[in-house]
Design a protein around this motif. Structure first.
Motif, PDB file in Angstrom:
ATOM      1  N   PRO A 150    -111.058 -10.339-121.674  1.00  0.00           N
ATOM      2  CA  PRO A 150    -110.384 -10.762-119.959  1.00  0.00           C
ATOM      3  C   PRO A 150    -111.355  -9.707-118.996  1.00  0.00           C
ATOM      4  CG  PRO A 150    -109.331  -9.434-121.809  1.00  0.00           C
ATOM      5  CD  PRO A 150    -110.079  -9.540-122.481  1.00  0.00           C
ATOM      6  N   LEU A 151    -110.832  -9.982-117.917  1.00  0.00           N
ATOM      7  CA  LEU A 151    -111.690  -9.200-116.642  1.00  0.00           C
ATOM      8  C   LEU A 151    -110.717  -8.680-116.607  1.00  0.00           C
ATOM      9  CD1 LEU A 151    -113.684  -9.548-114.730  1.00  0.00           C
ATOM     10  CD2 LEU A 151    -111.736 -10.888-113.061  1.00  0.00           C
ATOM     11  N   SER A 152    -109.279  -8.292-116.320  1.00  0.00           N
ATOM     12  CA  SER A 152    -108.010  -7.468-116.507  1.00  0.00           C
ATOM     13  C   SER A 152    -107.446  -6.626-118.177  1.00  0.00           C
ATOM     14  CB  SER A 152    -107.790  -6.848-114.761  1.00  0.00           C
ATOM     15  OG  SER A 152    -106.577  -8.946-114.723  1.00  0.00           O
ATOM     16  N   ASP A 153    -106.792  -6.300-117.687  1.00  0.00           N
ATOM     17  CA  ASP A 153    -105.553  -6.367-119.118  1.00  0.00           C
ATOM     18  C   ASP A 153    -104.127  -6.440-118.026  1.00  0.00           C
ATOM     19  OD1 ASP A 153    -103.809  -3.463-120.487  1.00  0.00           O
ATOM     20  OD2 ASP A 153    -104.514  -5.271-121.076  1.00  0.00           O
ATOM     21  N   ILE A 154    -103.947  -7.269-116.661  1.00  0.00           N
ATOM     22  CA  ILE A 154    -103.070  -7.772-116.400  1.00  0.00           C
ATOM     23  C   ILE A 154    -102.816  -9.758-116.618  1.00  0.00           C
ATOM     24  CG2 ILE A 154    -102.047  -9.151-114.290  1.00  0.00           C
ATOM     25  CD1 ILE A 154    -103.679  -6.756-113.077  1.00  0.00           C
ATOM     26  N   TRP A 155    -101.267  -9.528-117.725  1.00  0.00           N
ATOM     27  CA  TRP A 155    -101.361 -10.193-118.480  1.00  0.00           C
ATOM     28  C   TRP A 155     -99.748 -11.286-118.445  1.00  0.00           C
ATOM     29  CZ3 TRP A 155    -104.204 -12.073-121.751  1.00  0.00           C
ATOM     30  CH2 TRP A 155    -106.061 -11.485-121.781  1.00  0.00           C
ATOM     31  N   GLY A 156    -100.141 -12.684-117.814  1.00  0.00           N
ATOM     32  CA  GLY A 156     -98.722 -12.710-117.332  1.00  0.00           C
ATOM     33  C   GLY A 156     -97.191 -13.220-119.415  1.00  0.00           C
TER      34      GLY A 156
END
Length: 125
Positions: free
Chosen positions: A110-116
């Motif tokens: 993943p590009l970031s550690d922000i998940w929906g």
């Protein structure tokens, strides 16, 4: 903030099919490599597949090769995960996120550690 929204999960019998959707507002999915990840109860989150930005090249986890495919619909700003021949071990919460790329090709990171919130897929009879 790149926060796609997942939908389309449900309960499906083994051997069945399901299509998940990844959509976004405020940014264009076509500007990013997009990947699908999943997390089963008690397990680490794992990459399922991803689709590259420019060339559309896809990478697949071995566990889903030949069963899952990924496509983009640029007009609808959406990425779809088509799951065929579902197995009980495919049961998980599925997430879509922007992914990293290497030499122009998406990788299952993943590009970031922000998940929906993800969407639940349950393969059970």
């Amino acid at each position: 903030q790149l926060q796609p929204v997942e939908s389309g999960g449900g309960l499906v019998q083994p051997g069945g099919s399901l299509r998940l959707s990844c959509t976004a507002s405020g940014f264009t999915l076509d500007d990013y490599a997009i990947g699908w990840f999943r997390q089963a109860p008690g397990k680490e989150r794992e990459g399922v597949l991803c689709i590259s930005r420019e060339n559309g090249f896809a990478n697949y986890a071995d566990s889903v090769k030949g069963r899952f495919t990924v496509t983009r619909d640029r007009a609808k700003n959406a990425v779809y995960l088509q799951m065929n021949n579902l197995k009980p071990e495919d049961t998980a919460v599925y997430y879509c996120v922007a992914t990293r790329i290497a030499f122009g090709v998406c990788v299952l990171r993943p590009l970031s550690d922000i998940w929906g919130q993800g969407t639940q897929v349950t393969g059970s009879s």
